[in-house]
Design an enzyme around this catalytic site. Structure first.
Site, PDB file in Angstrom:
ATOM      1  N   HIS A   1      25.609 106.806  54.772  1.00  0.00           N
ATOM      2  CA  HIS A   1      25.788 105.813  55.824  1.00  0.00           C
ATOM      3  C   HIS A   1      25.127 104.469  55.556  1.00  0.00           C
ATOM      4  CE1 HIS A   1      21.738 106.886  57.140  1.00  0.00           C
ATOM      5  NE2 HIS A   1      21.738 105.727  57.739  1.00  0.00           N
TER       6      HIS A   1
HETATM    7  C1  UD1 Z   1      21.430 102.553  61.878  1.00  0.00           C
HETATM    8  C2  UD1 Z   1      20.159 101.955  61.288  1.00  0.00           C
HETATM    9  C3  UD1 Z   1      19.637 102.816  60.159  1.00  0.00           C
HETATM   10  C4  UD1 Z   1      19.552 104.293  60.562  1.00  0.00           C
HETATM   11  C5  UD1 Z   1      20.915 104.735  61.089  1.00  0.00           C
HETATM   12  C6  UD1 Z   1      20.921 106.194  61.511  1.00  0.00           C
HETATM   13  C7  UD1 Z   1      20.013  99.524  61.412  1.00  0.00           C
HETATM   14  C8  UD1 Z   1      20.130  98.262  60.661  1.00  0.00           C
HETATM   15  N1  UD1 Z   1      20.397 100.618  60.767  1.00  0.00           N
HETATM   16  O1  UD1 Z   1      22.473 102.398  60.962  1.00  0.00           O
HETATM   17  O2  UD1 Z   1      18.339 102.360  59.808  1.00  0.00           O
HETATM   18  O3  UD1 Z   1      19.193 105.084  59.438  1.00  0.00           O
HETATM   19  O4  UD1 Z   1      21.252 103.921  62.201  1.00  0.00           O
HETATM   20  O5  UD1 Z   1      22.201 106.671  61.770  1.00  0.00           O
HETATM   21  O6  UD1 Z   1      19.575  99.521  62.541  1.00  0.00           O
HETATM   22  N2  UD1 Z   1      28.917 103.197  65.567  1.00  0.00           N
HETATM   23  C9  UD1 Z   1      29.798 104.012  66.272  1.00  0.00           C
HETATM   24  N3  UD1 Z   1      29.265 104.953  67.107  1.00  0.00           N
HETATM   25  C10 UD1 Z   1      27.925 105.079  67.277  1.00  0.00           C
HETATM   26  C11 UD1 Z   1      27.067 104.253  66.551  1.00  0.00           C
HETATM   27  C12 UD1 Z   1      27.567 103.319  65.695  1.00  0.00           C
HETATM   28  O7  UD1 Z   1      31.004 103.896  66.146  1.00  0.00           O
HETATM   29  O8  UD1 Z   1      27.490 105.933  68.075  1.00  0.00           O
HETATM   30  C13 UD1 Z   1      29.444 102.182  64.672  1.00  0.00           C
HETATM   31  C14 UD1 Z   1      29.008 100.774  65.117  1.00  0.00           C
HETATM   32  O9  UD1 Z   1      29.859 100.242  66.034  1.00  0.00           O
HETATM   33  C15 UD1 Z   1      28.968 100.029  63.804  1.00  0.00           C
HETATM   34  C16 UD1 Z   1      28.586 101.102  62.794  1.00  0.00           C
HETATM   35  O10 UD1 Z   1      28.854 102.360  63.382  1.00  0.00           O
HETATM   36  O11 UD1 Z   1      30.228  99.508  63.465  1.00  0.00           O
HETATM   37  C17 UD1 Z   1      27.163 100.984  62.349  1.00  0.00           C
HETATM   38  O12 UD1 Z   1      26.274 101.138  63.424  1.00  0.00           O
HETATM   39  P1  UD1 Z   1      24.845 100.365  63.408  1.00  0.00           P
HETATM   40  O13 UD1 Z   1      24.252 100.495  64.736  1.00  0.00           O
HETATM   41  O14 UD1 Z   1      25.016  99.029  62.808  1.00  0.00           O
HETATM   42  O15 UD1 Z   1      23.929 101.077  62.407  1.00  0.00           O
HETATM   43  P2  UD1 Z   1      23.989 102.374  61.500  1.00  0.00           P
HETATM   44  O16 UD1 Z   1      24.860 102.169  60.334  1.00  0.00           O
HETATM   45  O17 UD1 Z   1      24.253 103.573  62.334  1.00  0.00           O
END
Ligand code: UD1
Length: 356
Positions: free
Chosen positions: A202
């Site tokens: 991820h």
């Molecule tokens: C985040 C953290 C990372 C942690 C990880 C655990 C940051 C910069 N990164 O990364 O340190 O290890 O979480 O999982 O804070 N999304 C969904 N559903 C959800 C959550 C996210 O669809 O429940 C999508 C978001 O809309 C986005 C993508 O996933 O497009 C990434 O989500 P984001 O919150 O940016 O961070 P993670 O990649 O999950």
């Protein structure tokens, strides 16, 4: 004392479970969910399974760019701090929620305690590295998971109120042993103990770079061993949007709850991952870890070959998959599973000395 605790992303819900239980025995905790993770299987399941209390505030700050997400959380947490007047704000780890909350608190002159302080990858291209460095420098109490982390802070001139308390995720793992043993996930996913691999991807460096995620999946297909692949929403989006082929031995599944994931990890032959948490958890349960990154914050896990850094290099991934299972004993480098209780005692003393 009144503590305002901030959670927002999957690993933080897990870390919050033992601390919330411990702090609420004697004090008041106000829990804020930033909404960074919002899917049922990225958020709700952990509250239910691990008994994390219902959040008092929900900021709904999920999605968007890093700046948009961070800014929404700064503003949201600032409003809650003004309303609640906590004695201290507690943040976990290295996510955008961590940094945003630390920033909001520090600017209002409210002390910040950082759980998982002092970790460094020394790779400034990682959003998490920026988040953790800045959070440490804005914090008044630094709760480190290892001696190494304490040393990292000392090299940056941070010496005051720094404590080696061990890793709070070990508290959760120890406490969850019966539920992990009772998990039926191997039967459900039709895999046999010791005869499958677990993989998770991820990190932005692997998912935002199409060449990297394509190369990783291709390497996964070069072994005949079945691979369970719980898909983070970020990774799922990238794979689907770019039509990246998933090899036939790789079984994509929805993100798992904590007990099922730990059960899968414990019984896997090896784990391939770019997650920080899984590297430690693999070390604790004795499953060799192949880390799909060029560096790690959890350097202690590299000792004795229990963790191997391979990046996205197919040759190194293949070598690591073929390597014999390490035989060297694993040392107790991340404490003894009493981190939450130690944190509460340290915070009590800190606040007593600051109100005197
Ligand atoms: C985040 C953290 C990372 C942690 C990880 C655990 C940051 C910069 N990164 O990364 O340190 O290890 O979480 O999982 O804070 N999304 C969904 N559903 C959800 C959550 C996210 O669809 O429940 C999508 C978001 O809309 C986005 C993508 O996933 O497009 C990434 O989500 P984001 O919150 O940016 O961070 P993670 O990649 O999950």
């Amino acid at each position: 004392m009144k503590i305002l605790t901030i959670v927002g992303a999957r690993p933080q819900f897990i870390k919050a479970a033992p601390f919330s239980t411990e702090v609420r025995r004697r004090h008041t905790e106000v829990l804020v969910h930033t909404g960074q993770h919002y899917d049922v299987n990225m958020s709700d399941i952990f509250f239910r399974e691990l008994g994390v209390p219902e959040p008092d505030y929900h900021l709904d700050a999920g999605g968007g760019s890093h700046a948009t997400q961070t800014a929404k959380i700064v503003a949201g947490v600032e409003a809650v701090i003004i309303k609640e007047s906590p004695d201290l704000v507690l943040v976990y780890g290295d996510t955008n929620s961590t940094l945003a909350a630390a920033l909001a608190a520090a600017k209002l002159h409210v002390s910040v305690a950082h759980v998982e302080a002092g970790l460094r990858s020394y790779n400034k291209c990682m959003p998490e590295e920026i988040n953790r460095c800045l959070t440490d420098h804005a914090s008044s109490v630094l709760l480190c998971p290892s001696k190494q982390a304490v040393g990292n802070l000392a090299r940056e001139g941070i010496h005051r109120n720094v404590y080696d308390v061990g890793d709070i995720m070990l508290d959760v793992l120890r406490k969850s042993a019966p539920q992990i043993a009772a998990s039926r996930v191997l039967q459900k996913e039709r895999v046999v103990e010791g005869k499958y691999l677990l993989a998770t991807v991820h990190r932005a460096e692997n998912t935002d770079n199409i060449d990297n995620i394509t190369a990783l999946l291709k390497s996964f297909g070069e072994t005949e061993v079945p691979i369970l692949f719980p898909l983070h929403p970020r990774t799922k989006k990238v794979i689907h949007a770019n039509g990246i082929k998933i090899p036939s031995n790789v079984k994509p599944i929805e993100p798992l709850g904590y007990f099922d994931l730990m059960c899968c990890l414990k019984h896997a032959h090896k784990v391939l991952t770019d997650s920080g948490g899984l590297q430690k958890e693999a070390y604790w349960v004795g499953t060799p870890c192949i880390t799909l990154r060029g560096e790690t914050e959890w350097v202690e896990t590299l000792a004795g070959g229990w963790n191997t850094l391979v990046g996205v290099d197919s040759g190194r991934i293949a070598d690591a998959l073929r390597a014999p299972t390490p035989t060297r004993d694993r040392e107790d480098v991340y404490g003894n599973g009493t981190t939450a209780a130690q944190c509460v005692t340290i915070l009590e003393r800190f606040l007593e000395s600051h109100s005197a």
